[in-house]
Design an enzyme around this catalytic site. Structure first.
Site, PDB file in Angstrom:
ATOM      1  N   CYS A  47       1.013  -1.231   0.138  1.00  0.00           N
ATOM      2  CA  CYS A  47       0.071   0.129   0.208  1.00  0.00           C
ATOM      3  C   CYS A  47       0.812   1.093   0.033  1.00  0.00           C
ATOM      4  CB  CYS A  47      -0.992   0.001   1.295  1.00  0.00           C
ATOM      5  SG  CYS A  47      -1.794   1.483   1.605  1.00  0.00           S
ATOM      6  N   CYS A  50       0.464   3.359   3.466  1.00  0.00           N
ATOM      7  CA  CYS A  50       0.862   2.721   4.772  1.00  0.00           C
ATOM      8  C   CYS A  50       1.977   3.633   5.273  1.00  0.00           C
ATOM      9  CB  CYS A  50       0.937   1.377   4.796  1.00  0.00           C
ATOM     10  SG  CYS A  50      -0.687   0.290   4.935  1.00  0.00           S
ATOM     11  N   HIS A 110      -4.376   0.333   7.996  1.00  0.00           N
ATOM     12  CA  HIS A 110      -5.055   0.195   6.524  1.00  0.00           C
ATOM     13  C   HIS A 110      -6.311  -0.431   6.498  1.00  0.00           C
ATOM     14  CE1 HIS A 110      -3.980  -0.806   2.297  1.00  0.00           C
ATOM     15  NE2 HIS A 110      -4.810  -1.913   2.812  1.00  0.00           N
ATOM     16  N   ASN A 150     -13.558   9.321  -1.352  1.00  0.00           N
ATOM     17  CA  ASN A 150     -14.200   8.232  -2.349  1.00  0.00           C
ATOM     18  C   ASN A 150     -13.992   7.067  -1.274  1.00  0.00           C
ATOM     19  OD1 ASN A 150     -15.393   9.649  -4.379  1.00  0.00           O
ATOM     20  ND2 ASN A 150     -13.402   9.433  -5.447  1.00  0.00           N
ATOM     21  N   SER A 158      -9.176   4.050  -5.404  1.00  0.00           N
ATOM     22  CA  SER A 158      -7.991   3.314  -5.833  1.00  0.00           C
ATOM     23  C   SER A 158      -7.318   2.512  -4.548  1.00  0.00           C
ATOM     24  CB  SER A 158      -7.070   4.372  -6.451  1.00  0.00           C
ATOM     25  OG  SER A 158      -6.657   5.252  -5.611  1.00  0.00           O
ATOM     26  N   HIS A 161      -6.893   1.867   1.778  1.00  0.00           N
ATOM     27  CA  HIS A 161      -6.564   2.765   2.910  1.00  0.00           C
ATOM     28  C   HIS A 161      -7.374   4.136   3.125  1.00  0.00           C
ATOM     29  CE1 HIS A 161      -2.753   3.153   5.732  1.00  0.00           C
ATOM     30  NE2 HIS A 161      -3.643   4.521   6.111  1.00  0.00           N
ATOM     31  N   HIS A 163      -8.247   7.571   3.653  1.00  0.00           N
ATOM     32  CA  HIS A 163      -7.807   8.541   3.191  1.00  0.00           C
ATOM     33  C   HIS A 163      -8.824   9.293   2.588  1.00  0.00           C
ATOM     34  CE1 HIS A 163      -7.546   6.545  -0.684  1.00  0.00           C
ATOM     35  NE2 HIS A 163      -7.356   7.612  -1.163  1.00  0.00           N
ATOM     36  N   GLN A 165      -9.049  13.448   0.004  1.00  0.00           N
ATOM     37  CA  GLN A 165      -8.185  14.086  -0.937  1.00  0.00           C
ATOM     38  C   GLN A 165      -8.693  15.456  -0.911  1.00  0.00           C
ATOM     39  OE1 GLN A 165      -7.453  12.851  -5.066  1.00  0.00           O
ATOM     40  NE2 GLN A 165      -8.863  11.175  -4.583  1.00  0.00           N
ATOM     41  N   HIS A 293     -21.488  22.826   5.209  1.00  0.00           N
ATOM     42  CA  HIS A 293     -22.067  21.443   5.211  1.00  0.00           C
ATOM     43  C   HIS A 293     -21.464  20.428   4.714  1.00  0.00           C
ATOM     44  CE1 HIS A 293     -23.123  23.465   1.561  1.00  0.00           C
ATOM     45  NE2 HIS A 293     -23.283  22.369   0.992  1.00  0.00           N
ATOM     46  N   HIS A 295     -21.958  16.616   2.123  1.00  0.00           N
ATOM     47  CA  HIS A 295     -22.816  15.758   1.490  1.00  0.00           C
ATOM     48  C   HIS A 295     -22.106  14.402   1.488  1.00  0.00           C
ATOM     49  CE1 HIS A 295     -25.012  19.287  -0.561  1.00  0.00           C
ATOM     50  NE2 HIS A 295     -23.922  19.768  -0.761  1.00  0.00           N
TER      51      HIS A 295
HETATM   52 ZN   LIG Z   1     -23.142  21.723  -1.186  1.00  0.00          ZN
HETATM   53 ZN   LIG Z   2      -2.347   1.323   3.597  1.00  0.00          ZN
END
Ligand SMILES: [Zn+2]
Ligand SMILES: [Zn+2]
Ligand SMILES: [Zn+2]
Length: 348
Positions: A47, A50, A110, A150, A158, A161, A163, A165, A293, A295
């Site tokens: 990973c 990690c 992980h 995501n 992808s 682990h 995380h 962005q 807020h 979503h």
């Molecule tokens: Zn919004």
């Molecule tokens: Zn990891």
């Protein structure tokens, strides 16, 4: 109206969603997704997130113990983008877009997810979100700080682990631009905040509330598109995560934990979603109209393997949903507040 086809207005974007509650019994013969794979190990030597592992371009991750922030090795936005625009009669238009992309690991573990992290550890993540918003937002060329996560292969994540962005850009992304215009128009017409007023209506009605603590309310918005879409709102008017008090950040951490546990419990599966925060632009203006807020947009519809697609009428006309926001809120509200037992075997 409740039992027949109707449409609902989203005051944040000015768009409509078609609701068809009579259709919930229709048979499903469409695609099913693979169930979630085996549980992940606490540490994965392959990973790139990690602690102590190698990333692209030879960078080695530090032996971090809580959160870890770094510039994305394959950024969608680059700070060195130019300042050129091109415009052919207003029809073929482009402009350079400088920006910064970062990754925030929530924990060195992980195998964890927000739903399986302690509220204290989520609180550390919330504080990092606030710090990053201040740091990136202070840059001259950064007017929008978009934090998003995501989760799950179904959403195109992808790496399992835990995380998120941050994509920070000079321009306001489409959703933020629509919400800015709607909130500003509402404030100039009514002299009050759109989401403060909306939150008051929802708390009085009660039928779309999923979870509340002293500082945050989680609800299925009246205009939700995704089957189990939710909106997280601070009770006090604040424009950004860094504008929250320490107690409110704790309230947000608790709300994130409570919501993601209920999501996982709904179909007894690690619940996939895209989530993100909409914070006021960092263009130097006050933006009193903007109400912070988050979503959550989860794709699952009726089981761990049947998801909603946005195709056909939804691509060409308007989004459409079958189960109502009220019934989705009721089901989420009734979910146990403690995590279901994950019986998946650990990954080899
Ligand atoms: Zn919004
Ligand atoms: Zn990891
Ligand atoms: Zn407000």
């Amino acid at each position: 109206m409740p039992g027949s086809s109707h449409r609902r207005f989203n005051p944040l974007t000015g768009e409509w969603v078609l609701v068809s509650p009579h259709r919930t019994q229709r048979p499903w013969m469409g695609q099913t997704e693979a169930p979630a794979g085996p549980a992940a190990p606490p540490y994965d030597p392959d990973c790139y997130l990690c602690p102590g592992n190698h990333r692209a371009h030879g960078t080695v991750n530090p032996a971090y113990t809580h959160t870890f922030v770094f510039d994305n090795d394959f950024p969608a936005l680059r700070p060195d983008a130019g300042r050129q625009t091109s415009d052919s009669d207003g029809l073929i238009v482009a402009e350079d877009e400088p920006g910064i992309c970062r990754v925030i690991c929530f924990t060195p573990r992980h195998d964890l997810t927000l739903s399986r992290m302690s509220v204290d550890d989520i609180d550390r993540v919330v504080r990092v979100w606030g710090e990053q918003t201040v740091e990136l937002g202070a840059k001259d060329d950064i007017n929008a700080v978009q934090i998003f996560e995501n989760r799950g292969a179904m959403m195109g994540a992808s790496n399992p682990h835990p995380h998120c962005q941050i994509w920070a850009s000079r321009s306001l992304p489409n959703e933020m631009a629509k919400e800015l215009a709607a909130q500003a128009a509402y404030r100039s017409k009514h002299g009050t905040c759109l989401l403060c007023d909306y939150l008051r209506l929802e708390r009085a009605a009660g039928e779309r509330i999923v979870f509340e603590n002293d500082h945050f309310t989680v609800l299925v918005p009246f205009w939700a598109i995704w089957p189990f879409e939710t909106l997280l709102l601070p009770r006090r008017h604040a424009g950004a995560i860094d504008g929250l008090s320490p107690a409110e950040m704790g309230g947000l951490a608790e709300a994130l934990s409570a919501l993601t546990i209920r999501y996982d419990n709904l179909f007894e599966t690690p619940f996939p979603y895209s989530m993100g925060f909409h914070q006021k632009p960092t263009d130097g203006a006050e933006h009193p109209e903007w109400h912070l807020h988050a979503h959550f947009y989860p794709p699952l519809l009726r089981s761990a393997t049947v998801r909603k697609f946005m195709v056909g009428y939804e691509l060409l006309g308007s989004p459409q949903r079958d189960i109502t926001a009220e019934s989705a809120a009721e089901r989420l509200h009734e979910m146990p507040a403690t995590h279901y037992l994950d019986r998946r075997s650990p990954q080899a």
